[in-house]
Design a protein around this motif. Structure first.
Motif: not given
Length: 158
Positions: A134-142, A146-147, A45-52, A102-106
Motif C-alpha cells: 500500500h505504501f509503495l502504491r501510494a508513494g511510488r506507483g503501481p 507490483q515489483e 470517503m476521503i476521495a483525492a489522494d486517499a492512499d497517500q 528504504n531504497d524506494n521510500l527512504g
C-alpha cells in the motif's frame, strides 16, 4: 486486499487535543477511521489522494491496521500452514523487503521497516508486507508496488 484501521493512542490524543496540529485533510480522515471501515470504504470517503493520506496517518503513528483480508491471488501466495519458509528464508525476506522499502521510500517507511524486522514468523510478516505494498502504491506507483508483490508476496514456483 482490504485493511481495517483503528486509531492509535496518538491518534485518539490528536482528535481530543489537536496537540500535533494535523492539517485539516489529515484530521478529517483520522476522524473517519473507526475500526470498522475498510480501506476501500475510507478511500471513497476521503476521495483525492486517499492512499497517500492513509499511508501518512499510518507512517506517523496515528492509525494502525487491525485486520486484513487478502484478495484471492494473495491468499494463494501465502505458504500453507505446513509449508512455512525456513527461518533463514524468513530472515532473507525481511532483510530484502526492508532494503526495498528504504531504497524506494527512504525514511518515510521507517516505522513499517521496524515492524518487518521484528516479525518472527510468516503470520506476523505477511500483514506488514501487504501494508508495504500500500505504501509503495501510494508513494511510488503501481509498477513499483507490483515489483514488491512479485518479490515478496507471490509464492515462488516449486
Amino acid at each position: 486486499m482490504s485493511s481495517i484501521y483503528k486509531k492509535t493512542a496518538k491518534g485518539q490524543t490528536e482528535i481530543e487535543t489537536r496537540v500535533n496540529r494535523l492539517v485539516p485533510r489529515l484530521r478529517t480522515s483520522l476522524i473517519l477511521v473507526d475500526g470498522k471501515r475498510t480501506d476501500d470504504e475510507l478511500r471513497t470517503m476521503i476521495a483525492a489522494d486517499a492512499d497517500q493520506v492513509l499511508a501518512t496517518l499510518l507512517a506517523d503513528g496515528y492509525i494502525e491496521v487491525i485486520s486484513t483480508t487478502p484478495p484471492p491471488r494473495a491468499a494463494a501466495a501465502a505458504p500453507p500452514a505446513g509449508d512455512s519458509p525456513s527461518p533463514r528464508k524468513l530472515e532473507e525476506t525481511r532483510r530484502a523487503a526492508v532494503r526495498f522499502l528504504n531504497d524506494n521510500l527512504g525514511p518515510s517507511a521507517e516505522s513499517l521497516a521496524l515492524k518487518i524486522e521484528r516479525a518472527q514468523n510468516w503470520g506476523e510478516l505477511k500483514p506488514h508486507l501487504e501494508m508495504a505494498e500500500h505504501f509503495l502504491r501510494a508513494g511510488r506507483g503501481p509498477a513499483v508496488a507490483q515489483e514488491f508483490v512479485d518479490k515478496f508476496l507471490e509464492r515462488p514456483a516449486p
